[in-house]
Write a protein that holds these residues in place. Sequence first.
Motif: not given
Ligand SMILES: Nc1ncnc2c1ncn2[C@@H]1O[C@H](COP(=O)(O)OP(=O)(O)O)[C@@H](O)[C@H]1O
Lengths: 343, 246
Positions: B14, B16, B35, B38, B40-42, B83
């Motif tokens: 997936f 991200a 949204p 999206a 952002k944190t990743t 966050q």
């Molecule tokens: N460690 C992880 N393992 C699997 N999926 C992840 C992990 N971290 C984030 N995701 C997925 O990556 C996508 C983006 O997450 P995130 O970056 O937190 O979004 P945002 O901060 O923009 O809301 C989400 O669908 C989340 O479930």
Amino acid sequence: MILTRLATLTNGWNPALRIGLLVIGLVLAFGLPWVMYPPVALDIAAWALFAVALDLLLGYTGMLSFGHAAFWGSSAYATGIVAIETGLPFPVAVLGGALVAAALALPIAMLSVRRSGIYFAMVTLAFAQLVFFIANQWRSVTGGENGLQGIPREFFGLDLSDSFYFYYAALPLILLGLLGAWRVVHSPFGRVMVAIRENQARARALGYPVDRYKVQVFVLSAFLAGLAGGVYAIGHGFASLQEVYWTTSGKVVVMNILGGMGTLWGPVLGAGIIVLLEDYLATAGIDAVGLVTGLIFVVTVLLFRRGIWGTVRHLVRSRRRPDERAAAQEGEPESRPAPARQG
Amino acid sequence: MLRTSGLSKEFSGFRAVSDVDLSVADGAVHALVGPNGAGKTTLFNLLTGFIKPTSGTITIEGRDVTGMRPEQIAQRGVARSFQIASLFEELTLAEHVELALQGRDGTGYRFWRSDKRLRRYAAETDGLLDQVGLGGMSGVPAGSLAYGQKRALELALALALSPRLLLLDEPTAGMGVEDVARTIELIKRVRADRTIVLVEHNMQVVSDLADTVTVLQFGKVLAEGDYQSVRNDPDVITAYLGEAVA
Ligand SMILES: Nc1ncnc2c1ncn2[C@@H]1O[C@H](COP(=O)(O)OP(=O)(O)O)[C@@H](O)[C@H]1O
Ligand SMILES: [Mg+2]
């Protein structure tokens, strides 16, 4: 009324209380051989330092080493060899042993600190088993199953064959070791140790090279464990495979959990209790040391997680908490926070 | 200041974060919106070394920092707030800030010194806590803070590092109106000598602060520009359908 007064007197950080505890501790440390068989007093002192050494890792940094017998034991052998081969005063031999333990700890730490939790415990156990295997095989040096016999108590020609006197000759080494542990815990470095225990990702984000810190704590801990193991070997006049056996690693963990890890005093207390208990069982002819310590361990884990010292400290401190809560409320901004938003 | 090229992160198939080319100008306040989910944190986790990219590179102040560890990136003058507040529950607020200041100064290795020396940070610590609205609470353990207060402490920790690049992940989430206003003022004050990347859902905050806005969706850059142009972008309006773009 009196209880509340007592509680404010003993609120953990009170300097008067801390000095009081220190005085009691020192009186006990100096008085022990007067109230019990001196070799047992020496065992308590050595195990207390060993337990405190582990506390640096387990209690303060949150790393469960299940292989600390490797450092206690390798120092016991090394101390014995130095004492036998050179005839130097025993503190020099003990220092040599502790340095060997620290040197051994460095590569072990570098290979294991990347693991955390139970995996770290297993890696340290595996290395300790390796040390045991080597000690068992390397008969020419360690004496194998017979152990290393005839370790002398050389000290500038003084006659220390009486364990009562040897106790006082060895006590400064133990106290210095404990003082060193105290210094480390209450230092800028000690703050980082606790930060790593509480949240290592956060510690990294603040710029702390967590793995390097862990290696340093591990080596310091092994050095102190080595001091303790060296004193123990000189005290007993021999070093045996028991010193590097896994049950020794387990025993020092039990001492920490029973007494209360992350408190320094707790592991000292735990060491005292376990050593006295073993001595009692042995003199009473009850061959169930493992069973009894195991039971104590289970009861502590189930009933008071914080251990004896930790539980007492918690009770004393929670009497003072209400004020702290009030302070927190006052400082709280008007706005009510919304529930956490995840994303 | 900060540049990524072709930055991607896959979590077991997936994506991200997908092929992100981001360029943050020196001294800018750059908002990252999009949204939930999206990426952002990743993206922040990639920028700060907490996770390794599947592909692509990250350059900070002209140096390739791809694959560096979080502490190495922090030492290069990059601080972030989390966050989901990431604190040391048992430690007091003062101890938190002292740890950050000591981390900034790189003096944490001193095991032979007394921790009383950390009192030299007392004034600075109180100042930082005041700035984020936590004045007078220095002795309180972080575990007993309310959610919004934890966010404020996050901000104090990031600021304590005196970073050249400051990454803030939803700094105002869970704050009341008053605290949001104070946080906006604070960010305006501290932006003077640094570059800021800001993840934010509150469009008021974005329009107040941001020089440039990047919109992320499904891990990809959807639009980029100043607030007005991004806001009127039809793709963005579609992406935000149902969410308020005020
Ligand atoms: N460690 C992880 N393992 C699997 N999926 C992840 C992990 N971290 C984030 N995701 C997925 O990556 C996508 C983006 O997450 P995130 O970056 O937190 O979004 P945002 O901060 O923009 O809301 C989400 O669908 C989340 O479930
Ligand atoms: Mg997010």
